[in-house]
Design a protein around this motif. Sequence first.
Motif, PDB file in Angstrom:
ATOM      1  N   TYR A   1      42.725  47.906  67.706  1.00 28.63           N
ATOM      2  CA  TYR A   1      42.894  46.475  67.473  1.00 28.63           C
ATOM      3  C   TYR A   1      43.602  45.852  68.660  1.00 28.63           C
ATOM      4  CZ  TYR A   1      44.891  42.167  65.541  1.00 28.63           C
ATOM      5  OH  TYR A   1      45.266  40.862  65.339  1.00 28.63           O
ATOM      6  N   LYS A   2      42.955  44.851  69.279  1.00 26.37           N
ATOM      7  CA  LYS A   2      43.532  44.136  70.408  1.00 26.37           C
ATOM      8  C   LYS A   2      44.303  42.940  69.863  1.00 26.37           C
ATOM      9  CE  LYS A   2      40.903  43.813  74.101  1.00 26.37           C
ATOM     10  NZ  LYS A   2      39.775  43.522  75.000  1.00 26.37           N
TER      11      LYS A   2
ATOM     12  N   MET B   1      45.081  54.486  75.756  1.00 26.35           N
ATOM     13  CA  MET B   1      44.924  53.034  75.729  1.00 26.35           C
ATOM     14  C   MET B   1      43.950  52.596  76.826  1.00 26.35           C
ATOM     15  SD  MET B   1      47.811  50.021  76.225  1.00 26.35           S
ATOM     16  CE  MET B   1      48.689  50.498  74.741  1.00 26.35           C
ATOM     17  N   ARG B   2      43.039  51.703  76.465  1.00 31.35           N
ATOM     18  CA  ARG B   2      42.070  51.209  77.435  1.00 31.35           C
ATOM     19  C   ARG B   2      42.747  50.370  78.510  1.00 31.35           C
ATOM     20  NH1 ARG B   2      39.818  46.269  77.956  1.00 31.35           N
ATOM     21  NH2 ARG B   2      37.746  46.076  78.882  1.00 31.35           N
ATOM     22  N   LYS B   3      42.392  50.637  79.785  1.00 32.94           N
ATOM     23  CA  LYS B   3      42.914  49.828  80.885  1.00 32.94           C
ATOM     24  C   LYS B   3      42.195  48.489  80.921  1.00 32.94           C
ATOM     25  CE  LYS B   3      44.317  53.468  84.125  1.00 32.94           C
ATOM     26  NZ  LYS B   3      44.144  53.975  85.505  1.00 32.94           N
ATOM     27  N   GLU B   4      42.940  47.421  81.171  1.00 33.61           N
ATOM     28  CA  GLU B   4      42.317  46.111  81.322  1.00 33.61           C
ATOM     29  C   GLU B   4      41.585  46.070  82.661  1.00 33.61           C
ATOM     30  OE1 GLU B   4      45.303  43.173  78.931  1.00 33.61           O
ATOM     31  OE2 GLU B   4      46.125  44.427  80.526  1.00 33.61           O
TER      32      GLU B   4
ATOM     33  N   LYS C   1      45.604  41.949  59.546  1.00 36.23           N
ATOM     34  CA  LYS C   1      46.709  41.758  60.495  1.00 36.23           C
ATOM     35  C   LYS C   1      48.060  42.067  59.859  1.00 36.23           C
ATOM     36  CE  LYS C   1      46.508  37.880  62.834  1.00 36.23           C
ATOM     37  NZ  LYS C   1      46.225  36.451  63.088  1.00 36.23           N
ATOM     38  N   ILE C   2      48.208  41.739  58.593  1.00 39.62           N
ATOM     39  CA  ILE C   2      49.460  42.038  57.910  1.00 39.62           C
ATOM     40  C   ILE C   2      49.722  43.544  57.930  1.00 39.62           C
ATOM     41  CG2 ILE C   2      50.634  42.055  55.673  1.00 39.62           C
ATOM     42  CD1 ILE C   2      49.132  39.435  55.038  1.00 39.62           C
ATOM     43  N   PHE C   3      48.692  44.309  57.587  1.00 37.78           N
ATOM     44  CA  PHE C   3      48.877  45.758  57.475  1.00 37.78           C
ATOM     45  C   PHE C   3      48.950  46.456  58.830  1.00 37.78           C
ATOM     46  CE2 PHE C   3      46.982  44.970  53.190  1.00 37.78           C
ATOM     47  CZ  PHE C   3      48.062  45.425  52.458  1.00 37.78           C
ATOM     48  N   ILE C   4      48.109  46.050  59.779  1.00 35.31           N
ATOM     49  CA  ILE C   4      48.062  46.762  61.057  1.00 35.31           C
ATOM     50  C   ILE C   4      49.349  46.569  61.856  1.00 35.31           C
ATOM     51  CG2 ILE C   4      47.061  44.990  62.573  1.00 35.31           C
ATOM     52  CD1 ILE C   4      45.976  48.698  62.325  1.00 35.31           C
TER      53      ILE C   4
ATOM     54  N   LYS D   1      48.784  38.751  79.408  1.00 34.65           N
ATOM     55  CA  LYS D   1      49.928  39.001  78.528  1.00 34.65           C
ATOM     56  C   LYS D   1      50.009  40.450  78.102  1.00 34.65           C
ATOM     57  CE  LYS D   1      50.212  34.303  76.719  1.00 34.65           C
ATOM     58  NZ  LYS D   1      50.175  33.414  75.525  1.00 34.65           N
ATOM     59  N   ARG D   2      49.411  41.316  78.935  1.00 30.73           N
ATOM     60  CA  ARG D   2      49.485  42.757  78.693  1.00 30.73           C
ATOM     61  C   ARG D   2      49.327  43.064  77.211  1.00 30.73           C
ATOM     62  NH1 ARG D   2      48.178  45.390  82.764  1.00 30.73           N
ATOM     63  NH2 ARG D   2      49.329  47.237  82.079  1.00 30.73           N
ATOM     64  N   GLU D   3      48.254  42.588  76.645  1.00 25.27           N
ATOM     65  CA  GLU D   3      48.096  42.680  75.203  1.00 25.27           C
ATOM     66  C   GLU D   3      48.154  44.117  74.703  1.00 25.27           C
ATOM     67  OE1 GLU D   3      44.659  41.120  73.414  1.00 25.27           O
ATOM     68  OE2 GLU D   3      43.290  42.511  74.352  1.00 25.27           O
ATOM     69  N   GLU D   4      48.755  44.258  73.563  1.00 25.99           N
ATOM     70  CA  GLU D   4      48.918  45.564  72.937  1.00 25.99           C
ATOM     71  C   GLU D   4      47.629  45.956  72.233  1.00 25.99           C
ATOM     72  OE1 GLU D   4      51.769  47.715  69.567  1.00 25.99           O
ATOM     73  OE2 GLU D   4      51.838  45.554  69.906  1.00 25.99           O
ATOM     74  N   ILE D   5      47.299  47.220  72.295  1.00 26.94           N
ATOM     75  CA  ILE D   5      46.169  47.753  71.551  1.00 26.94           C
ATOM     76  C   ILE D   5      46.723  48.746  70.537  1.00 26.94           C
ATOM     77  CG2 ILE D   5      44.011  49.041  71.631  1.00 26.94           C
ATOM     78  CD1 ILE D   5      43.557  47.986  74.422  1.00 26.94           C
TER      79      ILE D   5
END
Length: 212
Positions: free
Chosen positions: A132-133, A1-4, A157-160, A120-124
């Motif tokens: 997908y961010k 996971m990419r670091k912010e 977005k529905i599928f991911i 918000k520590r977004e999920e990837i």
Amino acid sequence: MRKEKILLMEDDIDLGETLQELLESKGYAVTLVGNGIEASQVSYDGDFDLYVFDINVPEFNGLELLDALRHANDRTPTIFISAFIDLETITQAFKLGADDYIKKPFFPEELLLRIESKLKREEIITYGMLSYKTKSEEIFMDGKEIHLSKMQMALFKIFIHNINKKVMKEEIMEITNISSDSALRVAITKLRNSLNLNIQNLRGIGYRLETC
């Protein structure tokens, strides 16, 4: 996971290094600079998720820097940390496009809380060559950003968010405003082919994005 990535501008070396150590211990990638000129150069070379700027720094102060960045169409979220507590400075900071303002002195943990709230520590979510961010809703394929139409994005977005889960046809049509089975099949086929998604048609029931 990419670091912010955070660009931290603070000319107090001890404070700057303390904040850098704390943020890096929480998984952030922090670039520490001590003046506005250096921050300006680094900001143009790097792709940062957040700026944390002191105001009273040498060469090019934080307010001047943010003003220049905003005029260059840089909308990176920005938090000021400053010993200036007068209303005029605080007002100017927000008018220039600041997202938050912390008055010195402060507990380093307070800055951490503000940063976590802002990012918000977004999920990837990763899927094959895709990432997908979830917060910014950016899609990357092998590092290159992909742009979708509004409808295709809603479908994606529905599928991911439901990998390996059955999604009812009626639910998909309601969310995307697709009005017919044939239009839905065409839209899903286009999405499947453009992003190399393993979307399976569950005959008469719905669809499922399976792991690739």
